[in-house]
Design a protein around this motif. Structure first.
Motif, PDB file in Angstrom:
ATOM      1  N   PHE A 274       0.828  -1.207   0.000  1.00 38.16           N
ATOM      2  CA  PHE A 274       0.000   0.000   0.000  1.00 38.16           C
ATOM      3  C   PHE A 274       0.862   1.257   0.000  1.00 38.16           C
ATOM      4  O   PHE A 274       0.618   2.190  -0.784  1.00 38.16           O
ATOM      5  CB  PHE A 274      -0.919  -0.008   1.218  1.00 38.16           C
ATOM      6  CG  PHE A 274      -1.712   1.257   1.385  1.00 38.16           C
ATOM      7  CD1 PHE A 274      -2.815   1.515   0.589  1.00 38.16           C
ATOM      8  CD2 PHE A 274      -1.346   2.196   2.336  1.00 38.16           C
ATOM      9  CE1 PHE A 274      -3.537   2.686   0.739  1.00 38.16           C
ATOM     10  CE2 PHE A 274      -2.060   3.365   2.498  1.00 38.16           C
ATOM     11  CZ  PHE A 274      -3.163   3.610   1.701  1.00 38.16           C
ATOM     12  N   THR A 275       1.872   1.307   0.885  1.00 35.50           N
ATOM     13  CA  THR A 275       2.722   2.509   0.958  1.00 35.50           C
ATOM     14  C   THR A 275       3.543   2.675  -0.315  1.00 35.50           C
ATOM     15  O   THR A 275       3.772   3.791  -0.777  1.00 35.50           O
ATOM     16  CB  THR A 275       3.650   2.436   2.175  1.00 35.50           C
ATOM     17  OG1 THR A 275       4.374   1.196   2.154  1.00 35.50           O
ATOM     18  CG2 THR A 275       2.862   2.527   3.462  1.00 35.50           C
ATOM     19  N   GLY A 276       3.995   1.535  -0.893  1.00 37.33           N
ATOM     20  CA  GLY A 276       4.732   1.626  -2.153  1.00 37.33           C
ATOM     21  C   GLY A 276       3.864   2.183  -3.268  1.00 37.33           C
ATOM     22  O   GLY A 276       4.319   2.993  -4.090  1.00 37.33           O
ATOM     23  N   PHE A 277       2.594   1.767  -3.283  1.00 38.58           N
ATOM     24  CA  PHE A 277       1.641   2.281  -4.273  1.00 38.58           C
ATOM     25  C   PHE A 277       1.406   3.777  -4.064  1.00 38.58           C
ATOM     26  O   PHE A 277       1.347   4.554  -5.035  1.00 38.58           O
ATOM     27  CB  PHE A 277       0.329   1.512  -4.152  1.00 38.58           C
ATOM     28  CG  PHE A 277      -0.766   2.023  -5.065  1.00 38.58           C
ATOM     29  CD1 PHE A 277      -0.719   1.794  -6.428  1.00 38.58           C
ATOM     30  CD2 PHE A 277      -1.835   2.736  -4.539  1.00 38.58           C
ATOM     31  CE1 PHE A 277      -1.716   2.266  -7.259  1.00 38.58           C
ATOM     32  CE2 PHE A 277      -2.835   3.211  -5.361  1.00 38.58           C
ATOM     33  CZ  PHE A 277      -2.782   2.975  -6.731  1.00 38.58           C
ATOM     34  N   GLN A 278       1.293   4.201  -2.812  1.00 34.24           N
ATOM     35  CA  GLN A 278       1.085   5.622  -2.504  1.00 34.24           C
ATOM     36  C   GLN A 278       2.292   6.463  -2.931  1.00 34.24           C
ATOM     37  O   GLN A 278       2.140   7.572  -3.439  1.00 34.24           O
ATOM     38  CB  GLN A 278       0.812   5.796  -1.008  1.00 34.24           C
ATOM     39  CG  GLN A 278      -0.501   5.208  -0.528  1.00 34.24           C
ATOM     40  CD  GLN A 278      -1.699   5.907  -1.141  1.00 34.24           C
ATOM     41  OE1 GLN A 278      -1.707   7.121  -1.319  1.00 34.24           O
ATOM     42  NE2 GLN A 278      -2.718   5.126  -1.487  1.00 34.24           N
ATOM     43  N   ILE A 279       3.490   5.923  -2.711  1.00 34.01           N
ATOM     44  CA  ILE A 279       4.695   6.650  -3.121  1.00 34.01           C
ATOM     45  C   ILE A 279       4.717   6.845  -4.632  1.00 34.01           C
ATOM     46  O   ILE A 279       5.006   7.936  -5.138  1.00 34.01           O
ATOM     47  CB  ILE A 279       5.956   5.892  -2.658  1.00 34.01           C
ATOM     48  CG1 ILE A 279       6.044   5.882  -1.133  1.00 34.01           C
ATOM     49  CG2 ILE A 279       7.213   6.533  -3.243  1.00 34.01           C
ATOM     50  CD1 ILE A 279       7.120   4.957  -0.598  1.00 34.01           C
ATOM     51  N   ALA A 280       4.404   5.772  -5.363  1.00 28.95           N
ATOM     52  CA  ALA A 280       4.455   5.829  -6.824  1.00 28.95           C
ATOM     53  C   ALA A 280       3.413   6.790  -7.391  1.00 28.95           C
ATOM     54  O   ALA A 280       3.655   7.463  -8.412  1.00 28.95           O
ATOM     55  CB  ALA A 280       4.251   4.431  -7.411  1.00 28.95           C
TER      56      ALA A 280
END
Length: 266
Positions: free
Chosen positions: A154-160
């Motif tokens: 989830f956090t990786g998706f938010q960063i991207a």
């Protein structure tokens, strides 16, 4: 957990005056260093996530209302019972108190588990201790690992998705992702140590002058070598082995999930 602490206490009492106490102290000091390092890294990586919402509050003190920056919540707020904007400061204070309590609780629990594993490395001849350690933490590791993979994805998706439009939010999620990776590595590294120490017994038997021993001793060494060739492991739900190899696999899996989410969004 209480049974493990009692075992550790009994070991320290039994080996209080013997040369084995030096080994216990060595691993206890290493466990203490790991814990302090873990505590420092977690708080240093979480600091950007926790401090960015304070920037608008400090900045708005020195500028006019027309040039002020919009206030940010520490976490996404959903208005179920009350308006979070009208109650901004109580919600913000509550978020910080909850965050501090949660982070310190996670660090304390992980540090205790690391202490157990380091003690198992120091007294690895007591195989029963390792089995008890795995049984005591297998289920909790399973749920923690599952939550960490979901949060990493989830956090990786938010960063991207936010890196171009909202760099400050992307930075906060990057800090949080770093903390999750540190937690996973901190749990995996002692598990790797345990595997390495268990395999050392087998290697040391092969390297020893076993041919100079009696026939009865040689037979016993054969059984010891056979048993120690199977590494002792800490697992998550008896499915996932807590070691460095599995840590790398989790990171790759999380990245794959992020790629899937990005492709779905497009």
């Amino acid at each position: 957990m209480k049974k493990l602490l009692v075992l550790i206490q009994n070991d320290w009492i039994e080996y209080k005056n013997g040369p084995e106490s030096l080994i216990l102290k060595k691993y206890a000091k290493f466990s203490n260093k790991l814990t302090l390092m873990y505590f420092g890294i977690i708080w240093s990586t979480m600091t950007p996530f926790l401090t960015i919402p304070l920037v608008p509050l400090i900045f708005n003190i020195f500028v006019s209302q027309n040039n002020s920056i919009q206030r940010q919540h520490l976490y996404a707020q959903y208005e179920y019972v009350f308006d979070s904007d009208k109650n901004y400061y109580p919600v913000l204070i509550h978020s910080y108190i909850g965050s501090f309590a949660f982070i310190n609780a996670v660090v304390a629990i992980d540090a205790m588990i690391t202490m157990y594993i380091e003690h198992a490395c120091a007294l690895f001849s007591i195989i029963g201790y390792v089995k008890l350690l795995d049984n005591a933490n297998s289920i909790s590791y399973f749920f923690q690992l599952g939550i960490d993979i979901i949060c990493l994805s989830f956090t990786g998706f938010q960063i991207a998705t936010k890196i171009d439009n909202s760099p400050d939010a992307a930075m906060r999620f990057a800090a949080y992702s770093t903390s999750l990776l540190v937690v996973l590595y901190f749990l995996s590294y002692p598990g790797q140590q345990l595997i390495d120490h268990s395999l050392k017994i087998c290697h040391n038997i092969y390297k020893a002058n076993w041919y100079c021993t009696s026939l009865r001793t040689r037979k016993l060494l054969i059984f010891m070598a056979m048993r120690s060739s199977i590494p002792c492991q800490i697992t998550a739900g008896k499915l996932y082995v807590m070691d460095i190899t599995s840590f790398k696999l989790v990171v790759k899996t999380s990245i794959s999930y992020v790629m899937v989410l990005l492709s779905v969004q497009e």
